[in-house]
Design an enzyme around this catalytic site. Structure first.
Site, PDB file in Angstrom:
ATOM      1  NE  ARG A 149      -3.542   0.541   2.329  1.00 32.51           N
ATOM      2  CZ  ARG A 149      -4.761   0.746   2.794  1.00 32.51           C
ATOM      3  NH1 ARG A 149      -5.417  -0.245   3.360  1.00 32.51           N
ATOM      4  NH2 ARG A 149      -5.329   1.923   2.712  1.00 32.51           N
ATOM      5  CE  LYS A 173       2.332 -20.968  12.014  1.00 33.46           C
ATOM      6  NZ  LYS A 173       3.051 -20.011  12.859  1.00 33.46           N
ATOM      7  CG  HIS A 226       9.493 -21.571   8.886  1.00 33.84           C
ATOM      8  ND1 HIS A 226       8.454 -21.313   9.746  1.00 33.84           N
ATOM      9  CD2 HIS A 226      10.605 -21.610   9.665  1.00 33.84           C
ATOM     10  CE1 HIS A 226       8.923 -21.187  10.970  1.00 33.84           C
ATOM     11  NE2 HIS A 226      10.234 -21.371  10.960  1.00 33.84           N
ATOM     12  CE  LYS A 244      12.936 -24.589  11.415  1.00 38.17           C
ATOM     13  NZ  LYS A 244      13.795 -23.460  11.788  1.00 38.17           N
ATOM     14  CD  GLU A 246       9.930 -20.508  19.289  1.00 37.44           C
ATOM     15  OE1 GLU A 246      10.390 -19.701  18.480  1.00 37.44           O
ATOM     16  OE2 GLU A 246       8.721 -20.600  19.551  1.00 37.44           O
ATOM     17  CG  ASP A 286       2.639 -19.601  16.843  1.00 37.58           C
ATOM     18  OD1 ASP A 286       2.484 -19.005  15.765  1.00 37.58           O
ATOM     19  OD2 ASP A 286       3.708 -19.571  17.486  1.00 37.58           O
ATOM     20  CG  HIS A 328       6.010 -24.954  12.767  1.00 35.39           C
ATOM     21  ND1 HIS A 328       5.840 -24.685  11.428  1.00 35.39           N
ATOM     22  CD2 HIS A 328       6.096 -23.739  13.364  1.00 35.39           C
ATOM     23  CE1 HIS A 328       5.821 -23.370  11.243  1.00 35.39           C
ATOM     24  NE2 HIS A 328       5.967 -22.772  12.407  1.00 35.39           N
ATOM     25  CE  LYS A 353       6.260 -18.234  20.701  1.00 35.53           C
ATOM     26  NZ  LYS A 353       7.052 -18.493  19.500  1.00 35.53           N
TER      27      LYS A 353
HETATM   28  C1  BG6 Z   1       6.606 -19.462  13.641  1.00 34.32           C
HETATM   29  C2  BG6 Z   1       5.807 -19.169  14.874  1.00 34.32           C
HETATM   30  O1  BG6 Z   1       5.821 -20.133  12.697  1.00 34.32           O
HETATM   31  O2  BG6 Z   1       7.727 -20.280  13.989  1.00 34.32           O
HETATM   32  C3  BG6 Z   1       6.654 -18.472  15.912  1.00 34.32           C
HETATM   33  O3  BG6 Z   1       4.693 -18.335  14.534  1.00 34.32           O
HETATM   34  C4  BG6 Z   1       7.907 -19.280  16.186  1.00 34.32           C
HETATM   35  O4  BG6 Z   1       5.925 -18.270  17.111  1.00 34.32           O
HETATM   36  C5  BG6 Z   1       8.615 -19.654  14.893  1.00 34.32           C
HETATM   37  O5  BG6 Z   1       8.752 -18.501  17.004  1.00 34.32           O
HETATM   38  C6  BG6 Z   1       9.751 -20.630  15.167  1.00 34.32           C
HETATM   39  O6  BG6 Z   1      10.510 -20.806  14.006  1.00 34.32           O
HETATM   40  P1  BG6 Z   1      12.063 -21.204  14.064  1.00 34.32           P
HETATM   41  O7  BG6 Z   1      12.429 -21.413  12.643  1.00 34.32           O
HETATM   42  O8  BG6 Z   1      12.764 -20.029  14.699  1.00 34.32           O
HETATM   43  O9  BG6 Z   1      12.149 -22.425  14.915  1.00 34.32           O
END
Ligand code: BG6
Length: 483
Positions: free
Chosen positions: A51, A148, A178, A182, A216, A235, A240, A331
């Site tokens: 935008r 996502k 994603h 990996k 994490e 999430d 994942h 987290k």
């Molecule tokens: C994302 C989540 O899809 O993946 C995040 O929304 C998360 O909350 C992240 O931190 C983790 O990805 P990676 O590649 O850092 O393990």
């Protein structure tokens, strides 16, 4: 070892949401690295669309800043950066209006590969798709990339799938998770299906249980508003961890091709038993010495959203009957660590004394950090003293075993975007897969809501709530240490 970069064909890639966070952190720096490595053909073009009203030079300055910030210094150089920026252009566009669309139409080249990255809120997918067709921009072989969260539950995921299906064939849709990009995740398939060693043991007869951990250290940071509506279940687990579970548990596909692989993953999701409430633990991190509590981060002292979840999952099929899969993610945990760990059973009969000290074999596949594989095997402790057994690791940290090539693997986004250009959907989620994952996830979340379930607080930088440890203790097992 020689690094093999195979250039992709010429393309026009349009990034909607080109000034957003994902584009800045991942997509644009990732494209630069592929360009610098010689994988992007010199004539390929990236068209930023957003935008913000700005010209191409202002966009290039923004991209330069993003690349300088998010690319390691030894992976950038002035010449290639200048050449890369010359491949960029920009169109100010209104996703819900008419502004910019004819400019975009005029920019696209015929014949080269067309890809449209929807790095925008899902609410805009339909508008973008409609206009891409209304203005005759997207050809029938165009590819679209979506991120996502793909839906918030089954109903919204179905609606999104229907919106996309109204304009694009499934073969044109690339849904990114994603984690599938990996390096080690793909290696999981190589380990399982390119070696004869593991597959015969990869079943309930020989595997005691499997642990999948994605821990994490970060908190929810500035994403509190989004995260509090999602929680760890939506999430991380629905996508994942589910993908890691599928690749670990699936049957060997007949070929390494997109639908053969995705068919097998789908079968795993469909075979998942509903999870019993007593087999799930939810947690919320407390304040640390220098870090805020979850409730402060999301600015809602009454939030019941989980920042941690651990669960025991059963796959109801022949291969896995009776072998639990324990999943855990959170987290503000002690360390950043993602791994899949296969705990094998003990040998059926031990010829050694009980006090010789035998331990079952453990295969761990580390996604991050220090990507690699580690197999613990029992050997005789060297030296005198009779038959005493000891566990030793057969450790293959890729960076050590393969040198610079392993340290230099493309980031997940780089690989996935190149796969879009190559037209390879293997590492992307199919619509039915996403829906099946929500079909399994929804009742779990509805159960929490129905019972007014509260997550239990856990210490920041720990391994999560005590109850999560109990989940395994109760079964006579224990989690691997986080860290
Ligand atoms: C994302 C989540 O899809 O993946 C995040 O929304 C998360 O909350 C992240 O931190 C983790 O990805 P990676 O590649 O850092 O393990």
């Amino acid at each position: 070892m020689v690094s093999r970069v195979i250039p992709v064909d010429d393309f026009d890639l349009v990034i909607f949401g080109a000034t957003g966070d994902l584009a800045r952190r991942k997509i644009l720096p990732g494209l630069y690295r592929r360009f610098r490595d010689g994988q992007m053909p010199p004539e390929a073009r990236i068209i930023g669309a957003a935008r913000t009203s700005q010209d191409a030079d202002a966009f290039r300055a923004f991209v330069r800043g993003a690349i300088e910030e998010f690319t390691p210094p030894d992976k950038q150089d002035g010449d290639s950066l200048t050449a890369f920026l010359a491949r960029l252009s920009y169109v100010a566009i209104d996703a819900r209006g008419t502004e910019g669309w004819s400019d975009l139409a005029a920019t696209m080249r015929p014949k080269v590969i067309q890809a449209f990255y929807f790095s925008v809120a899902p609410a805009l997918f339909g508008d973008l798709a409609e206009r891409l067709h209304g203005h005759n921009i997207a050809r029938s072989d165009a590819r679209i990339v979506v991120e996502k969260p793909f839906g918030h539950d089954l109903a919204t995921a179905k609606a999104l799938n229907a919106t996309l299906a109204a304009h694009f064939d499934e073969s044109q849709i690339y849904r990114i998770d994603h984690y599938l990009g990996k390096e080690t995740v793909q290696n999981l398939m190589a380990i399982r299906f390119a070696n004869i060693l593991f597959e015969p043991l990869w079943n309930a007869q020989y595997v005691d249980h499997v642990q999948i951990t994605v821990a994490e250290q970060v908190g929810v940071g500035g994403r509190g508003a989004y995260y509090d509506k999602s929680g760890a279940m939506r999430d991380m687990v629905q996508n994942h961890l589910m993908q890691l579970l599928c690749l670990t548990a699936m049957e060997p596909p007949s070929h390494f091709d997109p639908d053969a692989v995705r068919d097998e993953k789908l079968k795993v999701i469909r075979a998942l038993d509903p999870v019993r409430p007593e087999d799930i633990v939810r947690g919320q991190y407390k304040a640390g010495e220098k870090t805020a509590a979850y409730l402060t981060d999301v600015e809602d002292a009454k939030s019941r959203t989980e920042s941690f979840v651990a669960m025991k999952v059963h796959i109801a099929n022949w291969r896995w009957n009776g072998t639990p899969f324990y999943l855990r993610t959170g987290k503000r945990m002690r360390a950043r660590m993602s791994e899949i760990v296969i705990h094998f059973k003990e040998p059926p009969h031990s010829i050694f004394d009980e006090d010789a000290g035998t331990k079952p074999n453990v295969l761990s596949i580390r996604l991050q950090p220090d990507e690699g594989i580690d197999l613990s095997v029992t050997i005789k402790e060297p030296g005198p003293g009779g038959m005493r057994l000891v566990d030793v690791p057969l450790d293959m940290t890729f960076a050590e075993a393969l040198g610079a090539d392993a340290a230099d693997v493309p980031d997940a986004y780089e690989r996935l975007i190149m796969d879009v250009i190559r037209g390879n959907q293997t590492l992307f989620m199919r619509g039915d897969e996403v829906e099946a994952a929500w079909r399994w996830t929804d009742p779990i979340i509805e159960g929490w809501q129905g019972r007014n379930d509260r997550p239990v607080p856990y210490e920041a930088f720990s391994s999560g709530p005590e109850d999560a440890l109990m989940l395994l203790h109760r079964d006579g097992r224990r989690w691997r240490e986080v860290g």
